[in-house]
Scaffold this active site. Structure first.
Site, mmCIF file in Angstrom:
data_model
loop_
_atom_site.group_PDB
_atom_site.id
_atom_site.type_symbol
_atom_site.label_atom_id
_atom_site.label_comp_id
_atom_site.label_asym_id
_atom_site.label_seq_id
_atom_site.Cartn_x
_atom_site.Cartn_y
_atom_site.Cartn_z
ATOM 1 N N GLU A 3 10.724 15.663 15.001
ATOM 2 C CA GLU A 3 11.081 15.537 13.586
ATOM 3 C C GLU A 3 10.216 16.499 12.780
ATOM 4 O O GLU A 3 8.999 16.442 12.841
ATOM 5 C CB GLU A 3 10.826 14.099 13.116
ATOM 6 N N LYS A 20 0.844 -1.200 0.000
ATOM 7 C CA LYS A 20 0.000 0.000 0.000
ATOM 8 C C LYS A 20 0.875 1.244 0.000
ATOM 9 O O LYS A 20 1.504 1.569 0.995
ATOM 10 C CB LYS A 20 -0.921 0.052 1.230
ATOM 11 N N CYS A 57 14.026 10.576 6.174
ATOM 12 C CA CYS A 57 14.050 10.156 7.580
ATOM 13 C C CYS A 57 15.429 10.302 8.196
ATOM 14 O O CYS A 57 15.561 10.519 9.390
ATOM 15 C CB CYS A 57 13.527 8.734 7.706
ATOM 16 N N SER A 93 5.886 7.347 9.979
ATOM 17 C CA SER A 93 6.089 8.092 11.214
ATOM 18 C C SER A 93 6.168 7.165 12.423
ATOM 19 O O SER A 93 5.592 6.069 12.425
ATOM 20 C CB SER A 93 4.934 9.080 11.395
HETATM 21 P P1 ADP Z 1 2.989 10.912 7.493
HETATM 22 O O1 ADP Z 1 2.337 11.275 8.816
HETATM 23 O O2 ADP Z 1 4.298 11.531 7.281
HETATM 24 O O3 ADP Z 1 2.041 11.035 6.347
HETATM 25 P P2 ADP Z 1 2.430 8.202 8.088
HETATM 26 O O4 ADP Z 1 3.236 7.408 9.033
HETATM 27 O O5 ADP Z 1 1.127 8.741 8.553
HETATM 28 O O6 ADP Z 1 3.352 9.376 7.587
HETATM 29 O O7 ADP Z 1 2.169 7.386 6.755
HETATM 30 C C1 ADP Z 1 3.006 6.395 6.241
HETATM 31 C C2 ADP Z 1 2.161 5.284 5.644
HETATM 32 O O8 ADP Z 1 1.394 4.678 6.687
HETATM 33 C C3 ADP Z 1 1.151 5.727 4.602
HETATM 34 O O9 ADP Z 1 1.062 4.719 3.591
HETATM 35 C C4 ADP Z 1 -0.142 5.810 5.383
HETATM 36 O O10 ADP Z 1 -1.283 5.621 4.572
HETATM 37 C C5 ADP Z 1 0.027 4.638 6.339
HETATM 38 N N1 ADP Z 1 -0.760 4.727 7.585
HETATM 39 C C6 ADP Z 1 -1.133 5.840 8.262
HETATM 40 N N2 ADP Z 1 -1.848 5.507 9.356
HETATM 41 C C7 ADP Z 1 -1.928 4.160 9.392
HETATM 42 C C8 ADP Z 1 -2.526 3.194 10.280
HETATM 43 N N3 ADP Z 1 -3.190 3.567 11.357
HETATM 44 N N4 ADP Z 1 -2.389 1.883 9.992
HETATM 45 C C9 ADP Z 1 -1.702 1.480 8.898
HETATM 46 N N5 ADP Z 1 -1.132 2.325 8.024
HETATM 47 C C10 ADP Z 1 -1.230 3.649 8.254
HETATM 48 MG MG MG Z 2 0.118 10.732 9.015
#
Ligand code: ADP
Ligand code: MG
Length: 503
Positions: A407, A199, A308, A253
């Site tokens: 960050e 994904k 990162c 993140s």
């Molecule tokens: P940012 O906050 O910088 O956008 P994220 O960590 O939120 O980074 O996103 C990284 C990836 O994790 C993306 O593919 C996002 O769709 C996915 N993601 C975000 N929240 C969740 C969650 N609760 N469970 C699984 N995947 C997630």
């Molecule tokens: Mg996010």
């Protein structure tokens, strides 16, 4: 940086327009299928702030279909049962196909993520091709070992280990290096014999979707690699709890990494997490200030700071600090933002309006907390609706400031002075993160001493952000769990089995 004549984004090529005009679809079981739902997600060009296409927000039924396809492709042996050399050749073929379409992928990455196309041609696409070729080779080199048990007479048992693919891998990736992240995830998984549901981030799905076409062209059996699009908290979250998934590999993140690690616990999935960072850059008084300034500027401003491992906290010895600030202000001129398809742009905009507001919020917080702006701290003037931010350096920061602790994931460097080595090491380690660090000195003893004391998955000496597929990559502390790249990266997609036979 007063920029009255900010250029506008050039037009897209026919190949890119074709990719953007595709109907929203998911790649499941070797075919493009419509989502069972009707929710769509807008995709933006961050250089213009305009919507360029839409993708599906996969439903739980879609996620289930994708996992079921991957499960079937794993369990019936259409992938694991192939001779390893057949897997190797196919992954090489995918690398070769990507090379044939390099220009198109670089443009899509530029339009989708905002990074300059020229940089994507230099780094993102070649690095992705490199990962495919590197991991292809591992398909034929993963194996176990024979071991002599200690409590039985020698020669009375035959004992050995086997490395077996862990099963179905769900791979969730971020938006900062979309294609690199995709290949860094799928290549070792496929080499190990796993099947995959990938994904991409909802902000940057385009290159992963285009890669699916090449996966079919390379001849992968249906269901071996499935790609779904959707929001993280919807389809991403469903992947992390789906009973048909054996392994989760996530880059993103720290906040979401923690959620994913908890979510994966109930079904005890194998988890690899590559999370945030706030990487220190430690500069000793003997370092060559000009060379260091160029290196540091590259590490924090490249990709508009959305890396990162970006060197985001600078600790410089007090005797060179002021000279280094002057040199950094000069270097920042080489990293001025521009539209992603302009060949002259050193950096593009940040990826999204959300990210733009976040980074500007940090810049504001730094100013309010009393940090002084060495350079930047603003946005280029007259840059339309693009999410452009000027490269920024803060000095006179203190350890407790938000801009030092958190960050930022934008082109923002915070700089502090130190007086002695112990103080520098303590400051470098004063963070919940532990992804990267760099040490700048000509003194070999200081280099090795400090490298050993910094708690980070990678320490660079007289450089920063040098990444190679052969070198393990990952984080200490809240920067992650496990390692990617090298033999560690491929082993992360295997289970280790002991076989103990009495003769
Ligand atoms: P940012 O906050 O910088 O956008 P994220 O960590 O939120 O980074 O996103 C990284 C990836 O994790 C993306 O593919 C996002 O769709 C996915 N993601 C975000 N929240 C969740 C969650 N609760 N469970 C699984 N995947 C997630
Ligand atoms: Mg996010």
């Amino acid at each position: 940086m007063n920029d009255l004549s900010f250029p506008s984004q050039p037009g897209y090529s026919p190949a890119a327009q074709k990719a953007l005009s595709r109907k929203p679809a998911l790649f499941i079981d070797g075919e493009w299928v419509a989502s069972t739902g009707d929710q769509l997600i807008d995709v933006y060009d961050p250089s213009t702030g305009k919507v360029i296409c839409q993708i599906a927000d996969a439903t739980s039924d879609d996620v289930d279909r994708a996992v079921t396809a991957a499960r079937r492709a794993f369990d019936d042996g259409r992938w694991t049962g192939l001779p390893p050399i057949a897997r190797e050749v196919m992954i090489h073929k995918l690398g070769a196909l990507l090379e044939q379409h390099m220009e198109e992928f670089a443009e899509l990455e530029a339009i989708d993520n905002g990074k300059p196309k020229a940089k994507a041609m230099e780094l993102d696409i070649p690095a992705s091709i490199g990962q495919l070729h590197y991991y292809a080779g591992w398909a034929t080199k993963i194996g176990g070992e024979t071991i002599d048990p200690m409590v039985v007479p020698s020669g009375s048992f035959h004992a050995y280990t086997r490395r077996e693919p862990v099963g179905v891998a769900a791979q969730i990736i971020p938006w900062n290096y979309p294609l690199i992240m995709a290949t860094l995830k799928i290549a070792p998984a496929l080499a190990a014999g796993c099947t995959v549901v990938l994904k991409p981030a909802e902000q940057t799905p385009l290159t992963a979707l285009r890669l699916a076409d090449l996966v079919n062209e390379a001849g992968f059996p249906p269901g071996v690699l499935n790609i779904i699009t959707g929001y993280g908290h919807h389809s991403g979250a469903q992947l992390t709890t789906h009973p048909g998934v054996d392994k989760i590999a996530f880059t993103g993140s720290t906040e979401v990494g923690k959620i994913i690690n908890k979510a994966a616990t109930d079904t005890m999935k194998n988890v690899t997490l590559e999370l945030g960072g706030k990487s220190p850059v430690v500069v000793f008084p003997d370092a060559d200030v000009k060379a260091v300034a160029a290196g540091i500027a590259g590490s924090i401003f490249y990709n508009a700071g959305q890396t990162c491992i970006a060197g985001s906290r600078l600790y410089a010895h007090k005797t060179i600090f002021d000279d280094l600030m002057d040199a950094l202000a000069e270097q920042a001129q080489n990293w001025r933002p521009g539209p992603s398809l302009m060949p002259e742009s050193a950096i593009g905009p940040v990826v999204s309006n959300e990210q733009y507001e976040r980074v500007l919020g940090y810049i504001d917080a730094g100013k309010k907390a009393g940090a002084s702006v060495v350079t930047g701290g603003d946005t280029p003037s007259a840059c339309g609706n693009g999410y452009f931010i000027n490269p920024t350096v803060f000095a006179d920061v203190s350890a407790d400031m938000k801009v030092v602790r958190e960050e930022i994931f934008g082109p923002v460097l915070v700089a502090q002075r130190f007086e002695n080595t112990e103080e520098a090491i303590a400051a470098a380690n004063d963070t919940p993160f532990g992804l990267g660090a760099s040490v700048w000195t000509k003194d070999l003893s200081t280099m090795h001493h400090v490298s050993a004391r910094i708690k980070a998955g990678t320490v660079w000496g007289n450089c920063h952000s040098v990444i190679d597929p052969t070198m393990p990559f990952g984080g200490y502390k809240e920067s992650g769990i496990g390692r990617e790249q090298g033999n560690y990266g491929v082993k992360a997609y295997t289970e280790l089995k002991s076989v103990i036979i009495q003769l």
